[in-house]
Motif scaffolding. Structure first.
Motif, PDB file in Angstrom:
ATOM      1  N   VAL A 214       0.863  -1.180   0.000  1.00 30.61           N
ATOM      2  CA  VAL A 214       0.000   0.000   0.000  1.00 30.61           C
ATOM      3  C   VAL A 214       0.895   1.225   0.000  1.00 30.61           C
ATOM      4  O   VAL A 214       1.786   1.352   0.842  1.00 30.61           O
ATOM      5  CB  VAL A 214      -0.931   0.025   1.226  1.00 30.61           C
ATOM      6  N   MET A 215       0.660   2.122  -0.937  1.00 24.94           N
ATOM      7  CA  MET A 215       1.461   3.336  -1.011  1.00 24.94           C
ATOM      8  C   MET A 215       0.553   4.540  -1.178  1.00 24.94           C
ATOM      9  O   MET A 215      -0.593   4.439  -1.637  1.00 24.94           O
ATOM     10  CB  MET A 215       2.459   3.267  -2.172  1.00 24.94           C
ATOM     11  N   ASP A 216       1.054   5.689  -0.758  1.00 17.04           N
ATOM     12  CA  ASP A 216       0.351   6.948  -0.950  1.00 17.04           C
ATOM     13  C   ASP A 216       0.367   7.265  -2.442  1.00 17.04           C
ATOM     14  O   ASP A 216       1.431   7.480  -3.029  1.00 17.04           O
ATOM     15  CB  ASP A 216       1.046   8.048  -0.141  1.00 17.04           C
ATOM     16  N   GLY A 217      -0.816   7.290  -3.041  1.00 16.64           N
ATOM     17  CA  GLY A 217      -0.887   7.490  -4.482  1.00 16.64           C
ATOM     18  C   GLY A 217      -0.434   8.852  -4.943  1.00 16.64           C
ATOM     19  O   GLY A 217      -0.153   9.044  -6.124  1.00 16.64           O
ATOM     20  N   SER A 222       5.710   4.522   1.110  1.00 16.88           N
ATOM     21  CA  SER A 222       5.261   3.172   1.458  1.00 16.88           C
ATOM     22  C   SER A 222       4.569   3.222   2.820  1.00 16.88           C
ATOM     23  O   SER A 222       5.220   3.463   3.839  1.00 16.88           O
ATOM     24  CB  SER A 222       6.454   2.211   1.503  1.00 16.88           C
ATOM     25  N   LEU A 223       3.268   2.974   2.829  1.00 20.68           N
ATOM     26  CA  LEU A 223       2.499   3.078   4.068  1.00 20.68           C
ATOM     27  C   LEU A 223       2.351   1.741   4.773  1.00 20.68           C
ATOM     28  O   LEU A 223       2.320   1.686   5.995  1.00 20.68           O
ATOM     29  CB  LEU A 223       1.112   3.661   3.770  1.00 20.68           C
ATOM     30  N   CYS A 224       2.241   0.680   3.997  1.00 19.63           N
ATOM     31  CA  CYS A 224       1.978  -0.617   4.616  1.00 19.63           C
ATOM     32  C   CYS A 224       2.371  -1.705   3.621  1.00 19.63           C
ATOM     33  O   CYS A 224       2.059  -1.610   2.427  1.00 19.63           O
ATOM     34  CB  CYS A 224       0.489  -0.711   4.976  1.00 19.63           C
ATOM     35  N   HIS A 225       3.049  -2.728   4.099  1.00 21.25           N
ATOM     36  CA  HIS A 225       3.361  -3.867   3.246  1.00 21.25           C
ATOM     37  C   HIS A 225       3.324  -5.139   4.086  1.00 21.25           C
ATOM     38  O   HIS A 225       3.426  -5.094   5.314  1.00 21.25           O
ATOM     39  CB  HIS A 225       4.733  -3.703   2.582  1.00 21.25           C
ATOM     40  N   HIS A 226       3.155  -6.255   3.398  1.00 27.56           N
ATOM     41  CA  HIS A 226       3.061  -7.543   4.091  1.00 27.56           C
ATOM     42  C   HIS A 226       3.637  -8.623   3.189  1.00 27.56           C
ATOM     43  O   HIS A 226       3.290  -8.703   1.999  1.00 27.56           O
ATOM     44  CB  HIS A 226       1.597  -7.865   4.425  1.00 27.56           C
TER      45      HIS A 226
END
Length: 563
Positions: A214-217, A222-226
């Motif tokens: 998930v990234m700020d468009g 980078s806001l969240c990754h898994h």
């Protein structure tokens, strides 16, 4: 004869070299050369008598310098130090994580190369830490002490820091998944993340790991990754990602309905649509073509209104239709650039397949040919995996006189239909019922940004993710963390560079910053005794490099080093 004279102008002396001669029997100045003030004359003499340097050393200052400045400006390094305090002596885990991220951008490679590279960069003098402390063993010992919960906490707190600095927008969040092949051995039972599955780089024979991101468009942070097992489908990962996104927004008091999540069609499914509704976020998703309403798909390009000048070559129309049992806003988007790209790739694929079919037909006609019908059809089906090629290319197979006869042809009518009603088209679905078609198309462009990130990771143009030899799950999670951290720093630098040189792409930014070096010149002492003299100069810069160095703070960083 030449001589030195002074002329007084406005109470200041200016010096000239003059040549005199007799003209008509009288002395006259026939030629003069302006030298300047006394200070300038002294500088000329000093330059002519300057000593030759004894040696020169060069360090990379461009990319490492601006990334280090970005880590300080965005609060990344301060947060990492707060999460992982420094030991009594030597580098802290924050140094190891940040150095791994910067190295992946500047010169991707194994940890055995980091120490030598670090010694040749400006980071060596900025951090004042010996290169021996950054051996591969030191990296692995440090990363072994980092727990998964600490990495999760770091992601949560990074968003808080960026929110305080007003670096994160609430408008658009781009989400996508991909996978990366690894070189984890098949006999390694300690690793559960690396599993075999459909690899998007075509390396199906290797174990792979999945990444949801998930990234700020708007800002590219980078806001969240898994990281998840490589044998899990993209659609199965979305519910877990939604719970993580919801927790992230709630933790920082960001209203869920104030953000819009953008997804690719790989995550489109009825169950995921229900999960999106339950999560309470706005969303835009691309629909698979076979799930799109027929009344929308059949519209001609001429019936689609053109978008504004910010999106040249794009047409779009919106209509409220029932999809997955509920009314949503459906948008049919047509892009002339996308259509030409698809036509080019389809034509190239069609050329390759027809050549293979022709060679196969020749082989089947030889007397010694030994083929079975299932074997022939299976081979052809593998060649026709592209749905566009399969739609326009037809073949026939029959047996005559104990020999197989293969015929094929291109359906020109189907090719024309493909061009006029399929290529360049994307169907978008959203719960933003009050948005216009142009707003939906503009919002979906954030998903294209995350695809560029994935291409930059896999091709190594932005940041080299692979090759991955990590043999434990914990090391893979740490690897993902500093790679995503590097992407955030790179996007921060890129966004800041736009004020100095607008429309500069990330690739062009890297090309301009990478060659910038600082040279340290060692001169002999002035007298018989005393220390050697040292001078530092920057490498010759282009106009773009000069603008970037000033805008990104590199000039000030280098001048501080000189002092």
């Amino acid at each position: 004869m030449a001589s030195l004279i002074a002329k007084k102008k406005a109470n200041k002396l200016y010096y000239y070299v003059v040549e005199s001669a007799r003209v008509d029997g009288k002395p006259r100045i026939v030629h003069q050369t302006y030298l300047g003030t006394a200070e300038k004359v002294a500088a000329l003499v000093r330059d002519r008598t300057a000593p030759v340097p004894l040696e020169a050393t060069a360090v990379d200052v461009g990319l490492p310098g601006v990334l280090w400045l970005a880590a300080q400006r965005t609060g990344v390094f301060e947060l990492l130090q707060a999460l992982w305090p420094a030991p009594r002596s030597g580098p802290s885990p924050a140094h190891y994580l940040l150095l791994a991220a910067i190295h992946r951008i500047c010169q991707p490679g194994p940890k055995t190369e980091v120490a030598g590279w670090y010694d040749r960069t400006i980071l060596r003098s900025l951090w004042d830490l010996p290169p021996e402390r950054f051996s591969s063993q030191e990296f692995w010992d440090c990363f072994d002490r980092i727990q998964e919960e600490e990495l999760e906490q770091a992601q949560l707190r990074l968003l808080g820091v960026w929110k305080e600095k007003q670096m994160v927008s609430r408008r658009l969040l781009a989400y996508d998944t991909t996978n990366f092949y690894t070189y984890v051995a098949s006999t390694n039972t300690r690793n559960q993340l690396a599993q075999r599955g459909h690899n998007k780089q075509g390396r199906h024979n290797l174990r792979q790991v999945g990444l949801s991101y998930v990234m700020d468009g708007d800002n590219g942070l980078s806001l969240c990754h898994h990281v998840y097992p490589g044998n899990r489908a993209d659609a199965e990962e979305l519910p877990e990602a939604l719970s993580r996104i919801g927790a992230l927004l709630d933790r920082h008091q960001i209203a869920r309905d104030s953000v819009t999540l953008v997804l690719d069609k790989g995550s489109a499914a009825l169950a995921n649509t229900l999960a999106l509704e339950k999560a309470g976020v706005g969303w835009i998703s691309a629909l698979p073509w076979n799930q799109a309403p027929a009344e929308l798909r059949d519209r001609s390009v001429e019936q689609l209104p053109a978008c504004g000048s910010s999106q040249p070559g794009v047409r779009a129309a919106a209509e409220k239709l029932f999809v997955h049992g509920k009314e949503y806003l459906c948008v049919l988007k047509y892009s002339a650039c996308f259509a030409s790209e698809q036509l080019n790739s389809t034509t190239a694929a069609l050329t390759r397949v027809t050549q293979k079919l022709r060679r196969l037909a020749t082989e089947l006609s030889t007397p010694q040919a030994r083929f079975t019908e299932p074997g022939i059809r299976n081979k052809i089906q593998r060649w026709l995996l592209d749905p566009f090629v399969r739609e326009v290319l037809h073949y026939g197979l029959e047996q005559r006189d104990n020999r197989w006869q293969l015929t094929f042809e291109v359906d020109n009518k189907a090719l024309q239909q493909l061009w006029s009603h399929r290529l360049g088209r994307t169907v978008l679905l959203t719960n933003r019922m009050d948005w216009t078609a142009e707003q939906v198309v503009s919002g979906y462009s954030g998903q294209q940004q995350i695809e560029r990130v994935f291409r930059g990771l896999k091709d190594g143009d932005w940041l080299g993710w692979g090759p991955m030899y990590h043999w434990t799950d914990s090391k893979i999670r740490v690897h993902a963390f500093y790679c995503m951290l590097g992407i955030s720093l790179l996007h921060s630098v890129h966004r800041q560079s736009q004020s100095a040189w607008p429309h500069l792409t990330v690739e062009q930014l890297l090309e301009q910053l990478a060659p910038m070096q600082q040279f340290t010149l060692l001169y002999p002492p002035l007298g018989d005794k005393g220390p050697h003299r040292i001078a530092t100069v920057l490498s010759k810069q282009t106009l773009v490099q000069q603008a970037l160095a000033h805008s990104l703070g590199l000039d000030q960083l280098c001048s501080t080093q000189r002092r």
